[in-house]
Motif scaffolding. Structure first.
Motif, PDB file in Angstrom:
ATOM      1  N   ARG A 229       0.854  -1.191   0.000  1.00 15.96           N
ATOM      2  CA  ARG A 229       0.000   0.000   0.000  1.00 15.96           C
ATOM      3  C   ARG A 229       0.883   1.231   0.000  1.00 15.96           C
ATOM      4  N   PRO A 230       0.529   2.264  -0.754  1.00 16.31           N
ATOM      5  CA  PRO A 230       1.304   3.507  -0.672  1.00 16.31           C
ATOM      6  C   PRO A 230       1.305   4.041   0.749  1.00 16.31           C
ATOM      7  N   ALA A 231       2.434   4.563   1.198  1.00 20.23           N
ATOM      8  CA  ALA A 231       2.528   5.073   2.563  1.00 20.23           C
ATOM      9  C   ALA A 231       1.592   6.243   2.798  1.00 20.23           C
ATOM     10  N   GLY A 237      -6.474   2.176   9.720  1.00 22.07           N
ATOM     11  CA  GLY A 237      -5.853   1.097  10.465  1.00 22.07           C
ATOM     12  C   GLY A 237      -4.360   1.294  10.636  1.00 22.07           C
ATOM     13  N   GLN A 238      -3.851   0.920  11.819  1.00 23.62           N
ATOM     14  CA  GLN A 238      -2.413   1.029  12.074  1.00 23.62           C
ATOM     15  C   GLN A 238      -1.625  -0.093  11.421  1.00 23.62           C
ATOM     16  N   GLY A 239      -2.317  -1.105  10.942  1.00 24.09           N
ATOM     17  CA  GLY A 239      -1.636  -2.229  10.331  1.00 24.09           C
ATOM     18  C   GLY A 239      -1.126  -3.209  11.357  1.00 24.09           C
ATOM     19  N   VAL A 240      -0.074  -3.922  10.971  1.00 23.88           N
ATOM     20  CA  VAL A 240       0.518  -4.934  11.840  1.00 23.88           C
ATOM     21  C   VAL A 240       1.688  -4.279  12.577  1.00 23.88           C
ATOM     22  N   THR A 241       1.468  -3.888  13.795  1.00 18.08           N
ATOM     23  CA  THR A 241       2.477  -3.127  14.547  1.00 18.08           C
ATOM     24  C   THR A 241       3.570  -4.015  15.124  1.00 18.08           C
ATOM     25  N   ASP A 364       1.804 -18.459   8.585  1.00 17.67           N
ATOM     26  CA  ASP A 364       2.734 -18.764   9.675  1.00 17.67           C
ATOM     27  C   ASP A 364       3.215 -17.500  10.373  1.00 17.67           C
ATOM     28  N   ARG A 365       3.365 -16.430   9.555  1.00 15.47           N
ATOM     29  CA  ARG A 365       3.888 -15.197  10.137  1.00 15.47           C
ATOM     30  C   ARG A 365       3.399 -14.012   9.316  1.00 15.47           C
ATOM     31  N   VAL A 366       2.996 -12.967  10.009  1.00 16.32           N
ATOM     32  CA  VAL A 366       2.603 -11.716   9.360  1.00 16.32           C
ATOM     33  C   VAL A 366       3.442 -10.605   9.947  1.00 16.32           C
ATOM     34  N   VAL A 367       4.117  -9.881   9.051  1.00 15.24           N
ATOM     35  CA  VAL A 367       4.995  -8.808   9.506  1.00 15.24           C
ATOM     36  C   VAL A 367       4.872  -7.631   8.547  1.00 15.24           C
ATOM     37  N   GLU A 368       5.095  -6.433   9.043  1.00 20.87           N
ATOM     38  CA  GLU A 368       4.922  -5.234   8.225  1.00 20.87           C
ATOM     39  C   GLU A 368       6.179  -4.375   8.275  1.00 20.87           C
ATOM     40  N   ARG A 369       6.453  -3.723   7.128  1.00 13.13           N
ATOM     41  CA  ARG A 369       7.618  -2.839   7.056  1.00 13.13           C
ATOM     42  C   ARG A 369       7.349  -1.755   6.019  1.00 13.13           C
ATOM     43  N   GLU A 374       6.267   2.889   0.426  1.00 11.66           N
ATOM     44  CA  GLU A 374       5.123   1.983   0.524  1.00 11.66           C
ATOM     45  C   GLU A 374       5.152   1.254   1.863  1.00 11.66           C
ATOM     46  N   VAL A 375       3.993   0.737   2.241  1.00 11.08           N
ATOM     47  CA  VAL A 375       3.893  -0.118   3.421  1.00 11.08           C
ATOM     48  C   VAL A 375       3.647  -1.543   2.932  1.00 11.08           C
TER      49      VAL A 375
END
Length: 553
Positions: A229-231, A237-241, A364-369, A374-375
């Protein structure tokens, strides 16, 4: 009183010859447009081809400056900008557009072959052949070309990662470092094999593979989907913090609107609040409904809620307070929410009230950066048949180059795996077909024999351009290849590194059989349309030329 005559009436008074060109003049008009279109892309052909800097617009209609080394993308960029105003050029480009959209490769070769066939065909017409004779002769040559390619092709399986990697690397004829190209091609081959293993038949669905590129990121293949997603998309939503393991994922593709289902309706359609008490009751009930929905999602085991639309701040606040990670406004590209459902093994729902545990997916795993504006939300270790190839670069130009190269390579490697046939590259197929046509032309009776020979000459334009773009003498290169194929079709082609003859199989220069075959068919179909034009009408308008400047001028 003076009477104003219509434009049509005044036009009918004019001599028809004033706005019609015929025969030789018409052919020159068509030929000029074809030559100019070919000149746009000729220097991009082959691994030593050049790039074009194009001022165009991106999919969001924003101004963009792009470096392009592929005919299909170059034509797309021009059409996204001012477009092709010349009618013949527009017709030419439309003819190859279908090939570009289906195969992602071979467009430049098709344009070069079409241009050469037009040159040879017009020369024959000027020598006295009827255009219909040329078209028939070209048809004979096309049929024979298929037989030659049948003998030259080799089989390939969807699990042959070595051959598929060679196909992918051959497609990446762009300014990439050799080690980078090899790494990316191996990732493409592994992805195609996994997609093939997951399929129920011989079809490989490349829609289940996503390519992402950004500056400064590590090249990696994810067994799942990376949602981007564009930043500045401004979701609530804060997303996956924080990373989430063994995550349950819910996907919604419609707006979540609790107001539409609120029971406080003070008369008529919609919500009418005629008193402070009604407003208080309404807000209380609305908050209760949102909190109840959040509690129900938590009880169902949902860890991450992904929504195509932007959610109201009040909804997001309640959901996140309940412990849910909310990823909303996942609108670009829109198909990603459906890819995510396939990746996680879940089902997209349109109404949150319909969501049950059966609709949930798993990762198995969800991570955000954050990645270069972009996010990225990565859903890793998914059970479904979706893979994401992520690659980076030091500059924006390199990022665009890598993303385009991997996208095209995925399609061509999948095409090879689906069809089960590959050809040697490096100009070998064109040289082999040309040599066989020249040898067999004597068996063709009548005037069509000249057209068959002309077809052979036109195909040799490919290795000639390949040599010239690599800095070698095209005449010497074509002569050497003629000698190599004199005793029959071989895999002998031209090395862009040395200018010498090479065995394309040994060198790992391989392409899908369908790409070269379709390049010939598309070129011949275009020529059949344009070669038979004997008149150009331009009523009441000025006939303009088409003379784009090339870098050689």
């Amino acid at each position: 009183m003076a009477v104003q005559r219509s434009d049509d009436a005044r036009l009918n008074d004019r001599d028809r010859s004033d706005w019609t060109i015929r025969d030789e003049d018409a052919r020159e008009y068509v030929r000029g447009a074809v030559d100019a279109t070919v000149a746009l892309v000729e220097s991009t052909y082959g691994p030593a081809g050049m790039e074009k800097l194009v001022d165009t617009a991106d999919p969001q209609n924003r101004a963009a400056l792009r470096r392009i080394d592929d005919a299909g993308r170059l034509f797309d960029a021009i059409e996204n900008g001012d477009g092709f105003g010349h009618p013949v050029a527009a017709l030419f480009v439309d003819g190859v557009d279908g090939m570009r959209s289906r195969l992602h490769d071979g467009t430049t070769a098709s344009v070069l072959i079409a241009g050469a066939l037009m040159d040879e065909g017009f020369d024959l017409v000027e020598r006295g052949l009827a255009p219909s004779d040329v078209v028939v002769g070209y048809g004979i040559a096309r049929s024979h070309a298929g037989e030659v390619l049948d003998g030259l092709a080799r089989p390939v399986d969807a699990d042959d990662e070595v051959m598929l990697a060679n196909v992918a690397a051959t497609t990446m004829t762009t300014a990439l470092d050799r080690d980078v190209r090899r790494d990316l091609s191996e990732r493409v081959a592994a992805t195609v094999r996994r997609l093939g293993d997951a399929g129920d038949d011989d079809w490989i669905n490349t829609d289940h593979a996503k390519v992402l590129a950004a500056r400064g990121v590590e090249t990696k293949t994810y067994d799942g989907l990376v949602l981007s997603r564009p930043a500045d998309a401004d979701p609530n939503g804060q997303g996956v913090t924080a990373p989430i393991t063994d995550a349950k994922v819910a996907v919604v593709d419609r707006e979540i609107d609790f107001e539409e289902t609120a029971s406080v309706l003070d008369g008529g359609e919609g919500v009418h609040l005629s008193s402070p008490q009604a407003a208080t009751r309404y807000r209380t009930e609305l908050e209760a409904r949102i909190d109840a929905a959040a509690e129900r999602l938590v009880e169902a085991g949902v860890d991450v809620l992904v929504a195509l639309e932007k959610l109201d701040a009040s909804v997001v606040t309640s959901f996140e307070r309940a412990g849910l990670a909310v990823v909303d406004k996942a609108t670009y590209p829109k198909e990603d929410v459906y890819r995510l459902a396939t990746a996680t093994g879940g089902t997209v729902v349109s109404n949150l009230d319909d969501l049950t545990t059966d609709h949930l997916g798993r990762a198995d795993r969800v991570v955000e950066r954050r990645a270069d504006g972009e996010v990225w939300t990565a859903f890793e270790g998914c059970p479904g048949t979706v893979n994401t190839i992520v690659t980076g670069g030091a500059t924006e130009a390199e990022v665009q180059r890598r993303e385009a190269a991997v996208t095209d390579a995925l399609e061509t490697a999948a095409t090879a795996a689906i069809d089960g046939q590959v050809l040697p590259g490096a100009g070998a197929p064109a040289a082999a077909v040309a040599a066989s046509l020249r040898e067999g032309a004597t068996t063709v009776s009548g005037r069509e024999q000249l057209a068959v020979r002309a077809f052979a000459d036109a195909l040799e334009r490919l290795p000639a351009v390949l040599a010239r773009n690599a800095g070698y003498d095209p005449v010497t290169a074509v002569t050497d290849l003629r000698a190599a194929h004199a005793s029959g079709p071989t895999a002998t082609g031209l090395s862009a590194d040395t200018g010498e003859r090479i065995d394309a199989w040994t060198a790992g220069i391989v392409e899908p059989r369908r790409v070269f075959s379709q390049a010939i068919e598309t070129a011949a179909a275009i020529v059949e349309q344009l070669l038979t034009i004997d008149a150009v009408l331009y009523p009441n308008v000025e006939l303009y030329g088409y003379t784009p400047r090339s870098e050689r001028e």
